[in-house]
Each structure stands twice: as C-alpha cells, then as structure tokens.
Scaffold this motif. Structure first.
Motif, PDB file in Angstrom:
ATOM      1  N   LEU A  61       0.856  -1.181   0.000  1.00 50.46           N
ATOM      2  CA  LEU A  61       0.000   0.000   0.000  1.00 50.46           C
ATOM      3  C   LEU A  61       0.894   1.233   0.000  1.00 50.46           C
ATOM      4  N   VAL A  62       0.873   1.967  -1.088  1.00 49.28           N
ATOM      5  CA  VAL A  62       1.685   3.172  -1.233  1.00 49.28           C
ATOM      6  C   VAL A  62       0.842   4.361  -0.793  1.00 49.28           C
ATOM      7  N   LEU A  63       1.289   5.016   0.254  1.00 53.89           N
ATOM      8  CA  LEU A  63       0.555   6.153   0.810  1.00 53.89           C
ATOM      9  C   LEU A  63       1.105   7.430   0.184  1.00 53.89           C
ATOM     10  N   GLN A  64       0.481   7.822  -0.913  1.00 56.31           N
ATOM     11  CA  GLN A  64       0.968   8.968  -1.669  1.00 56.31           C
ATOM     12  C   GLN A  64       0.700  10.281  -0.925  1.00 56.31           C
ATOM     13  N   TYR A  65      -0.533  10.422  -0.425  1.00 57.89           N
ATOM     14  CA  TYR A  65      -0.888  11.667   0.284  1.00 57.89           C
ATOM     15  C   TYR A  65      -2.091  11.372   1.182  1.00 57.89           C
ATOM     16  N   ILE A  66      -1.801  11.034   2.418  1.00 57.61           N
ATOM     17  CA  ILE A  66      -2.856  10.740   3.389  1.00 57.61           C
ATOM     18  C   ILE A  66      -2.705  11.724   4.539  1.00 57.61           C
ATOM     19  N   GLU A  67      -3.466  12.811   4.479  1.00 59.25           N
ATOM     20  CA  GLU A  67      -3.272  13.894   5.442  1.00 59.25           C
ATOM     21  C   GLU A  67      -3.955  13.651   6.778  1.00 59.25           C
ATOM     22  N   SER A  93       9.043   9.225  -1.967  1.00 58.67           N
ATOM     23  CA  SER A  93       9.854  10.427  -1.754  1.00 58.67           C
ATOM     24  C   SER A  93       9.041  11.710  -1.863  1.00 58.67           C
ATOM     25  N   ASN A  94       8.039  11.714  -2.726  1.00 54.76           N
ATOM     26  CA  ASN A  94       7.185  12.895  -2.883  1.00 54.76           C
ATOM     27  C   ASN A  94       5.864  12.735  -2.132  1.00 54.76           C
ATOM     28  N   GLY A  95       5.819  11.781  -1.192  1.00 50.80           N
ATOM     29  CA  GLY A  95       4.589  11.482  -0.482  1.00 50.80           C
ATOM     30  C   GLY A  95       4.502  12.132   0.887  1.00 50.80           C
ATOM     31  N   LEU A  96       3.304  12.024   1.479  1.00 52.43           N
ATOM     32  CA  LEU A  96       3.048  12.640   2.773  1.00 52.43           C
ATOM     33  C   LEU A  96       2.017  11.817   3.536  1.00 52.43           C
ATOM     34  N   VAL A  97       2.324  11.560   4.800  1.00 51.43           N
ATOM     35  CA  VAL A  97       1.337  11.042   5.738  1.00 51.43           C
ATOM     36  C   VAL A  97       1.348  11.952   6.952  1.00 51.43           C
ATOM     37  N   ALA A  98       0.187  12.155   7.539  1.00 50.79           N
ATOM     38  CA  ALA A  98       0.095  13.007   8.721  1.00 50.79           C
ATOM     39  C   ALA A  98      -1.072  12.540   9.568  1.00 50.79           C
TER      40      ALA A  98
END
Length: 200
Positions: A61-67, A93-98
C-alpha cells in the motif's frame, strides 16, 4: 504553513464536519501495489476491500498523500485491516502522511519511508476533549493505545505524538525521531523538512 494545510489540519484535528475541505481516500492499483491518496473516513474500508478483491496480487500500500482522518474509529478499523491482511506500507519520496495517515503507515507489515517523505504527527482534540488535558489512565486514550498494541508499536509513540504538536498544528518528524520509534522497518532515510512538507 500553507493556508490549505492549516485548514486541513485544524479541521481534521477537531473532527469537524469538513464537507468540501477533504476528499475521501481513493485507491488505484498498479501491478502489485495499491496507491492511496485522500482523507480517511467511513467509506475508506469498503473502498479498500473493493480494490483488493479486484487485485488479489497486491501486497504493498503506497501512501501517496494521506493527510489524516475525519473519523478516528474508522481510521483504526481500516488500519487494523491493512495490518491483518499483511500489507507492506510505503511513503514515497514525494509522499506525505500526517495524523491518522501516520497511524495507518504504522500498520504495515514492512514499512518503508523513501528519502524526502513527509511524516506528520500531532495531538488530538474533539467533543470538548483535549488529549493532553486527560490523565494517562483516561479511557479516551484506549482507542489509540489498543491499536498500537495490536499492530506491535510501542505505546510510547502515542504519548510522543500528543506533545509533539497541538491538535491544530503539525510536527514533521525528523530522521532521528523516526528511527527512535522504528517507524521504518529498515531505518529511516533523510525525511522531508518542515518547509517542504508544509508546502506539499
């Protein structure tokens, strides 16, 4: 912090009814990977079950942008299913989790943070409660403590997040912090800086 991220952070942290401010998580299968982007809500688990049923070979599961999430209960239920199903998790590398996205990342059997990935944490607040105002034995903490126990993450990570940043802000973890809590099963590379992550 950009206006967009500030609005999302405050909205998610307070578990407000965000309406047009968020887009539910969507999943796209690519080979043996499933790419995820959006905000976790009560629809996320069923969407995940649908894409995994159609792509049984997928195990990453690639978490590209899970804010984050707008429903903490839905978040831990979904993340437990990711863990139970044996998925690996990756933040590119260009992804974000928060926030709840970081909790989701930790559900991975193997966890990979690629160089430059953004990993955000903060406290929580909602329904008139502020996490840092509650004693450690308050049952309101149990939703999170039970989840971390179930996925094999030291509960110290939970207590760390509560004081890393208030609910209406975000702390972007450093490489040293990520390694302190074993976020990546292979050790964390250089993570994205606060300046980069605030703009992402």
């Amino acid at each position: 912090m950009t206006l967009r991220l500030a609005s999302i952070t405050a909205c998610l942290a307070l578990l407000a009814s965000c309406g047009a401010y968020y887009t539910p998580v969507s999943f796209v299968a690519q080979g043996d990977q499933i790419i995820a982007s959006g905000t976790i809500d009560e629809t996320t688990l069923s969407a995940f079950e649908e894409v995994t049923a159609q792509n049984p070979e997928a195990r990453t599961l690639v978490l590209q942008y899970i804010e984050g999430s707008v429903d903490d209960d839905a978040n831990v239920i979904f993340a437990r299913e990711v863990h139970r199903a044996g998925f690996d998790t990756v933040v590119p590398s260009n992804g974000l989790v928060a926030s709840g996205g970081t909790d989701l990342f930790l559900a991975g059997n193997r966890r990979v943070l690629q160089p430059g990935a953004c990993v955000g944490v903060h406290s929580w607040a909602g329904s008139g409660l502020v996490a840092t105002d509650l004693p450690e034995d308050d049952p309101e903490h149990d939703r999170y403590l039970d989840y971390f126990k179930d996925i094999g993450v030291d509960e110290e990570f939970y207590w760390y997040t509560l004081f890393a940043a208030p609910a209406d802000s975000m702390h972007w973890m450093t490489t040293a912090e990520a390694n302190r809590f074993d976020l990546s099963t292979k050790g964390a590379p250089a993570l994205g800086s606060a300046t980069v992550c605030d703009e992402r």
